[in-house]
Write a protein that holds these residues in place. Structure first.
Motif, PDB file in Angstrom:
ATOM      1  N   VAL A 101     -11.361   0.802  -0.307  1.00  0.00           N
ATOM      2  CA  VAL A 101     -11.995   1.356   0.883  1.00  0.00           C
ATOM      3  C   VAL A 101     -11.706   0.484   2.106  1.00  0.00           C
ATOM      4  CG1 VAL A 101     -13.828   2.514  -0.397  1.00  0.00           C
ATOM      5  CG2 VAL A 101     -14.201   0.209   0.418  1.00  0.00           C
ATOM      6  N   THR A 102     -11.596   1.160   3.223  1.00  0.00           N
ATOM      7  CA  THR A 102     -11.515   0.501   4.524  1.00  0.00           C
ATOM      8  C   THR A 102     -12.601   1.138   5.380  1.00  0.00           C
ATOM      9  OG1 THR A 102      -9.974   2.084   5.529  1.00  0.00           O
ATOM     10  CG2 THR A 102      -9.003   0.261   4.270  1.00  0.00           C
ATOM     11  N   ARG A 103     -12.702   0.717   6.598  1.00  0.00           N
ATOM     12  CA  ARG A 103     -13.722   1.289   7.486  1.00  0.00           C
ATOM     13  C   ARG A 103     -13.506   2.781   7.734  1.00  0.00           C
ATOM     14  NH1 ARG A 103     -16.916  -2.674   9.250  1.00  0.00           N
ATOM     15  NH2 ARG A 103     -16.052  -4.754   9.465  1.00  0.00           N
ATOM     16  N   ASP A 104     -12.249   3.246   7.625  1.00  0.00           N
ATOM     17  CA  ASP A 104     -11.933   4.635   7.970  1.00  0.00           C
ATOM     18  C   ASP A 104     -11.404   5.494   6.825  1.00  0.00           C
ATOM     19  OD1 ASP A 104     -12.497   4.106  10.714  1.00  0.00           O
ATOM     20  OD2 ASP A 104     -10.527   3.150  10.878  1.00  0.00           O
ATOM     21  N   LYS A 105     -10.910   4.859   5.772  1.00  0.00           N
ATOM     22  CA  LYS A 105     -10.236   5.602   4.713  1.00  0.00           C
ATOM     23  C   LYS A 105     -10.631   5.072   3.343  1.00  0.00           C
ATOM     24  CE  LYS A 105      -6.181   6.266   7.599  1.00  0.00           C
ATOM     25  NZ  LYS A 105      -4.793   5.925   7.805  1.00  0.00           N
ATOM     26  N   ALA A 106     -10.246   5.833   2.320  1.00  0.00           N
ATOM     27  CA  ALA A 106     -10.431   5.395   0.936  1.00  0.00           C
ATOM     28  C   ALA A 106      -9.257   5.908   0.113  1.00  0.00           C
ATOM     29  CB  ALA A 106     -11.739   5.921   0.372  1.00  0.00           C
ATOM     30  N   TYR A 107      -8.949   5.183  -0.944  1.00  0.00           N
ATOM     31  CA  TYR A 107      -7.849   5.548  -1.837  1.00  0.00           C
ATOM     32  C   TYR A 107      -8.334   5.445  -3.272  1.00  0.00           C
ATOM     33  CZ  TYR A 107      -3.280   5.433  -4.107  1.00  0.00           C
ATOM     34  OH  TYR A 107      -2.204   5.718  -4.904  1.00  0.00           O
ATOM     35  N   SER A 108      -8.106   6.487  -4.046  1.00  0.00           N
ATOM     36  CA  SER A 108      -8.427   6.502  -5.464  1.00  0.00           C
ATOM     37  C   SER A 108      -7.166   6.160  -6.242  1.00  0.00           C
ATOM     38  CB  SER A 108      -8.925   7.887  -5.877  1.00  0.00           C
ATOM     39  OG  SER A 108      -8.859   8.036  -7.289  1.00  0.00           O
ATOM     40  N   MET A 109      -7.210   5.045  -6.964  1.00  0.00           N
ATOM     41  CA  MET A 109      -6.045   4.679  -7.761  1.00  0.00           C
ATOM     42  C   MET A 109      -5.833   5.658  -8.918  1.00  0.00           C
ATOM     43  SD  MET A 109      -6.146   0.518  -7.556  1.00  0.00           S
ATOM     44  CE  MET A 109      -4.692   0.328  -8.555  1.00  0.00           C
ATOM     45  N   ARG A 110      -6.895   6.231  -9.445  1.00  0.00           N
ATOM     46  CA  ARG A 110      -6.758   7.220 -10.516  1.00  0.00           C
ATOM     47  C   ARG A 110      -6.035   8.461  -9.979  1.00  0.00           C
ATOM     48  NH1 ARG A 110      -7.113   7.118 -15.834  1.00  0.00           N
ATOM     49  NH2 ARG A 110      -9.086   6.080 -15.810  1.00  0.00           N
ATOM     50  N   ALA A 111      -6.514   8.993  -8.855  1.00  0.00           N
ATOM     51  CA  ALA A 111      -5.893  10.183  -8.267  1.00  0.00           C
ATOM     52  C   ALA A 111      -4.456   9.905  -7.828  1.00  0.00           C
ATOM     53  CB  ALA A 111      -6.725  10.701  -7.087  1.00  0.00           C
ATOM     54  N   GLY A 112      -4.198   8.656  -7.431  1.00  0.00           N
ATOM     55  CA  GLY A 112      -2.868   8.283  -7.001  1.00  0.00           C
ATOM     56  C   GLY A 112      -1.921   7.977  -8.156  1.00  0.00           C
ATOM     57  N   GLY A 113      -2.424   8.081  -9.410  1.00  0.00           N
ATOM     58  CA  GLY A 113      -1.580   7.863 -10.587  1.00  0.00           C
ATOM     59  C   GLY A 113      -1.180   6.421 -10.800  1.00  0.00           C
ATOM     60  N   LYS A 114      -1.957   5.476 -10.308  1.00  0.00           N
ATOM     61  CA  LYS A 114      -1.594   4.064 -10.413  1.00  0.00           C
ATOM     62  C   LYS A 114      -2.031   3.407 -11.705  1.00  0.00           C
ATOM     63  CE  LYS A 114       0.300   4.056  -6.381  1.00  0.00           C
ATOM     64  NZ  LYS A 114       1.740   4.023  -6.251  1.00  0.00           N
ATOM     65  N   PHE A 115      -2.865   4.102 -12.503  1.00  0.00           N
ATOM     66  CA  PHE A 115      -3.230   3.565 -13.830  1.00  0.00           C
ATOM     67  C   PHE A 115      -3.665   4.685 -14.724  1.00  0.00           C
ATOM     68  CE2 PHE A 115      -7.451   3.756 -12.093  1.00  0.00           C
ATOM     69  CZ  PHE A 115      -8.322   3.793 -13.152  1.00  0.00           C
TER      70      PHE A 115
END
Length: 115
Positions: A101-115
């Motif tokens: 997470v950042t102040r403006d965005k978020a990233y899901s590593m699961r959804a992004g296929g990173k693990f």
């Protein structure tokens, strides 16, 4: 995400919040488990999983901040998440996701296929 930002995005360094869940995926508790500099986190993996087992948690969600504002995972983020997921699998504690997470965005590593 508002809660995660409130917990994680107040400092200039990275920190890790772990959300522990029961066998139905319901929230048990969350705790900060790692702290670091602007570019890395120190985490005691044994402590994290001892805590999960003590809580009888069946799963957990990891969330950490990137003070830089870039929510893309680093190679270290990816490697560490895969290792945590492997250890969790052996112990019967599923790592459901790792959110950056950042102040403006978020990233899901699961959804992004990173693990």
């Amino acid at each position: 995400m508002t809660y995660l930002r409130t917990c994680l995005c107040r400092s200039s360094g990275e920190s890790l919040l772990v959300v522990f869940c029961d066998n139905e995926g319901k929230y048990l508790i969350d705790e900060k488990m790692g702290w670091g500099s602007a570019h890395n986190i120190r985490l005691d993996m044994a402590h994290l999983f001892r805590r999960a087992l003590a809580l009888d948690a069946a799963s957990l969600v990891l969330a950490h901040n990137h003070p830089s504002g870039n929510c893309q995972p680093s190679e270290d983020d990816i490697v560490a998440t895969r290792k945590l997921a492997e250890v969790g699998h052996v112990l019967g504690v599923e790592v459901v996701d790792h959110l950056i997470v950042t102040r403006d965005k978020a990233y899901s590593m699961r959804a992004g296929g990173k693990f």
